[in-house]
Write a protein that holds these residues in place. Sequence first.
Motif, mmCIF file in Angstrom:
data_model
loop_
_atom_site.group_PDB
_atom_site.id
_atom_site.type_symbol
_atom_site.label_atom_id
_atom_site.label_comp_id
_atom_site.label_asym_id
_atom_site.label_seq_id
_atom_site.Cartn_x
_atom_site.Cartn_y
_atom_site.Cartn_z
ATOM 1 N N UNK A 111 0.817 -1.209 0.000
ATOM 2 C CA UNK A 111 0.000 0.000 0.000
ATOM 3 C C UNK A 111 0.857 1.268 0.000
ATOM 4 N N UNK A 112 2.122 1.130 -0.397
ATOM 5 C CA UNK A 112 3.056 2.252 -0.271
ATOM 6 C C UNK A 112 2.574 3.495 -1.021
ATOM 7 N N UNK A 113 2.144 3.322 -2.280
ATOM 8 C CA UNK A 113 1.710 4.486 -3.066
ATOM 9 C C UNK A 113 0.500 5.159 -2.437
ATOM 10 N N UNK A 114 -0.453 4.333 -2.028
ATOM 11 C CA UNK A 114 -1.647 4.883 -1.389
ATOM 12 C C UNK A 114 -1.275 5.597 -0.098
ATOM 13 N N UNK A 115 -0.367 4.986 0.680
ATOM 14 C CA UNK A 115 0.045 5.586 1.945
ATOM 15 C C UNK A 115 0.717 6.937 1.725
ATOM 16 N N UNK A 116 1.630 6.986 0.768
ATOM 17 C CA UNK A 116 2.344 8.248 0.525
ATOM 18 C C UNK A 116 1.376 9.342 0.088
ATOM 19 N N UNK A 117 0.460 8.990 -0.830
ATOM 20 C CA UNK A 117 -0.513 9.986 -1.295
ATOM 21 C C UNK A 117 -1.411 10.443 -0.144
ATOM 22 N N UNK A 118 -1.817 9.473 0.693
ATOM 23 C CA UNK A 118 -2.697 9.809 1.809
ATOM 24 C C UNK A 118 -1.980 10.667 2.838
ATOM 25 N N UNK A 119 -0.708 10.318 3.127
ATOM 26 C CA UNK A 119 0.052 11.105 4.092
ATOM 27 C C UNK A 119 0.267 12.516 3.574
ATOM 28 N N UNK A 120 0.577 12.655 2.255
ATOM 29 C CA UNK A 120 0.735 14.000 1.669
ATOM 30 C C UNK A 120 -0.555 14.788 1.786
ATOM 31 N N UNK A 121 -1.653 14.129 1.434
ATOM 32 C CA UNK A 121 -2.959 14.799 1.487
ATOM 33 C C UNK A 121 -3.291 15.246 2.908
ATOM 34 N N UNK A 122 -3.121 14.338 3.871
ATOM 35 C CA UNK A 122 -3.468 14.663 5.251
ATOM 36 C C UNK A 122 -2.475 15.646 5.867
ATOM 37 N N UNK A 123 -1.225 15.587 5.441
ATOM 38 C CA UNK A 123 -0.239 16.550 5.956
ATOM 39 C C UNK A 123 -0.576 17.951 5.484
ATOM 40 N N UNK A 124 -0.987 18.064 4.202
ATOM 41 C CA UNK A 124 -1.398 19.380 3.693
ATOM 42 C C UNK A 124 -2.663 19.858 4.404
ATOM 43 N N UNK A 125 -3.572 18.932 4.612
ATOM 44 C CA UNK A 125 -4.814 19.293 5.294
ATOM 45 C C UNK A 125 -4.541 19.640 6.762
ATOM 46 N N UNK A 126 -3.579 18.923 7.371
ATOM 47 C CA UNK A 126 -3.150 19.150 8.759
ATOM 48 C C UNK A 126 -4.340 19.211 9.719
ATOM 49 N N UNK A 127 -5.131 18.171 9.798
ATOM 50 C CA UNK A 127 -6.288 18.186 10.707
ATOM 51 C C UNK A 127 -5.840 18.204 12.168
ATOM 52 N N UNK A 128 -6.624 18.892 12.986
ATOM 53 C CA UNK A 128 -6.316 18.982 14.415
ATOM 54 C C UNK A 128 -7.495 18.403 15.208
ATOM 55 N N UNK A 129 -7.207 17.726 16.288
ATOM 56 C CA UNK A 129 -8.299 17.194 17.119
ATOM 57 C C UNK A 129 -9.203 18.326 17.616
ATOM 58 N N UNK A 130 -10.510 18.132 17.495
ATOM 59 C CA UNK A 130 -11.476 19.134 17.953
ATOM 60 C C UNK A 130 -11.741 20.234 16.950
ATOM 61 N N UNK A 131 -11.030 20.220 15.805
ATOM 62 C CA UNK A 131 -11.167 21.307 14.829
ATOM 63 C C UNK A 131 -12.554 21.305 14.195
ATOM 64 N N UNK A 132 -13.112 20.144 13.939
ATOM 65 C CA UNK A 132 -14.436 20.079 13.307
ATOM 66 C C UNK A 132 -15.479 20.788 14.168
ATOM 67 N N UNK A 133 -15.435 20.534 15.468
ATOM 68 C CA UNK A 133 -16.413 21.157 16.372
ATOM 69 C C UNK A 133 -16.264 22.676 16.358
ATOM 70 N N UNK A 134 -15.014 23.138 16.413
ATOM 71 C CA UNK A 134 -14.778 24.584 16.421
ATOM 72 C C UNK A 134 -15.261 25.232 15.131
ATOM 73 N N UNK A 135 -14.958 24.599 13.988
ATOM 74 C CA UNK A 135 -15.381 25.157 12.697
ATOM 75 C C UNK A 135 -16.902 25.156 12.564
ATOM 76 N N UNK A 136 -17.526 24.068 13.000
ATOM 77 C CA UNK A 136 -18.985 23.979 12.894
ATOM 78 C C UNK A 136 -19.649 25.065 13.740
ATOM 79 N N UNK A 137 -19.108 25.285 14.934
ATOM 80 C CA UNK A 137 -19.677 26.327 15.799
ATOM 81 C C UNK A 137 -19.464 27.718 15.204
ATOM 82 N N UNK A 138 -18.265 27.968 14.651
ATOM 83 C CA UNK A 138 -17.968 29.273 14.046
ATOM 84 C C UNK A 138 -18.869 29.504 12.840
ATOM 85 N N UNK A 139 -19.045 28.476 12.023
ATOM 86 C CA UNK A 139 -19.902 28.596 10.828
ATOM 87 C C UNK A 139 -21.337 28.898 11.228
#
Length: 557
Positions: free
Chosen positions: A186-214
């Motif tokens: 799964x190396x290719x999938x892993x690298x693409x996924x890690x790149x995607x998620x690294x760019x996205x840089x999700x943070x724990x609790x971020x969804x709740x904060x964004x939903x409340x702000x929106x």
Amino acid sequence: MLSHLSIRDIVLIERLDIDFSAGLSVLTGETGAGKSILLDSLSLALGSRGDASLVRHGAEQGHVTAVFDVPTAHPAREILRDNAIDDQGDVILRRMQTADGRTRVFINDQPASVALMRQIGRTLVEIHGQHDERALVDTTAHRALLDAFGGLGSRAAAVRTAWRDWRQAEQDLARHRARVDAAAREADFLRASVDELSKLDPQPGEETELAEERARMMRAEKIAADISDAQEVLSGNSSPVPALAGLLRRLQRKAQEAPGLLEEIVTSLDEALLSLNAAQDAVDAAMRASEFDPDRLEKAEERLFALRAAARKHNVMVDDLAALRDRMDADLADLDAGEERLGRLEKEAKARRAAYDEVAALLSEERRRTAEVLADAVMAELPALKLERARFIVEIQSEPDDRAEEGIDRVEFWVQTNPGTRPGPIMKVASGGELSRFLLALKVALADRGSAPTLVFDEIDTGVGGAVADAIGQRLARLAQRIQVLSVTHAPQVAARANTHYLIAKSGGHDRVTTGIAVMDTAQRQEEIARMLAGATVTDEARAAAERLLRENAALA
């Protein structure tokens, strides 16, 4: 040891209570008196298979209770503790068998399973007869008996530890290899996924904060539209304020011309204009307070939708995206550094295997030396048991590549009953009588090592007499110096060796027969041994011979 046995409504036994003591106890009686029923009852309390036929005719249920006095460090107590059963005081095994086939088990007055009763029973009692040499059936027990005889417990424990360490190392290696293999696929999938998620840089609790702000900005946007409408009404082209202000000025000028007529209207209009001006000021303040950046709302929505899309793609919660990225990153790191770590784990597993091989080989050597000593000790007992032409062999087959928790040895007791015959496993080669005598010789050689604290021998003297029966009695007495021995016997030579002699007899008439048991005094023992010597008619010669047997054995004791 077994200190008390209580039986109620089992076959011919209506009510029976027996107290046992240390040393050698014998149970005698005429054929059919109920000796086998007594042993069946004890077996029932030790976890043997129950049967409705064991319940006395006319009774709804039968009970057997066996009470054991065992040391604090006895394995039975450890089993009790492991199963959350009180291990203080005596160990009490109670079995209830109903006439409809149901059975109930109590251990120290707590409900338990038959399997647990059987497990504990095996540590407390061994029952041996011509066809029930359980210690000889299982070759695993042979190895354990050999280790017990040679005092090899610590070496065997070291082998078990080394085996577990090696198996753990092998499992770690296998898990890591599987992980690296999966990561490689799964190396290719892993690298693409890690790149995607690294760019996205999700943070724990971020969804709740964004939903409340929106939600907050969307509410502000909706309110702002209403405030804008109010501002348009109050301050826009259609505002009534200019018209009302002009009207007020005209009426104020006319009020002087008609005193008392317009003052109230002027006052009301003046107050209305003041209120409208206050409303305009409030609307302006609310407008400023509800201002929001549409770009910020758009960006918050884009971020929220991107996080949720990534969560759906990877089938996780939004808050788990960061952990997923870290795991994928670790998988990639394992893949990148996989060969190096695999090499380390392979070396570790190899070292653990070598350590096991070393201690297993040492244990195997000790077992071979011990096997010779044990064989000699058993052989020394055979001539007196009229097995002087027989050989006892501790057969050891070692397979260094066949690694197991107990070592590399398969230990089995073999015998050769006569010169020129082929040696073989004791259970296959020896006849019933020979088997019993081999077992007795083995038990005497082992003494109290590798044995339950209570040994029961069921008619192992069947078919022998004279010197052989006397030799059996001697060896049972020797065993009884270390552990409790109970023997059901027809041999007067064995009975005369006992510390305690029980007579089992039937009583009652045609309609109701019961089996009872009684401890005999010296005179009663003499009469019973005379019966065993003479048969149906007890002669004075038999009584004299019985007296001589008891006197000789009392002197030996």
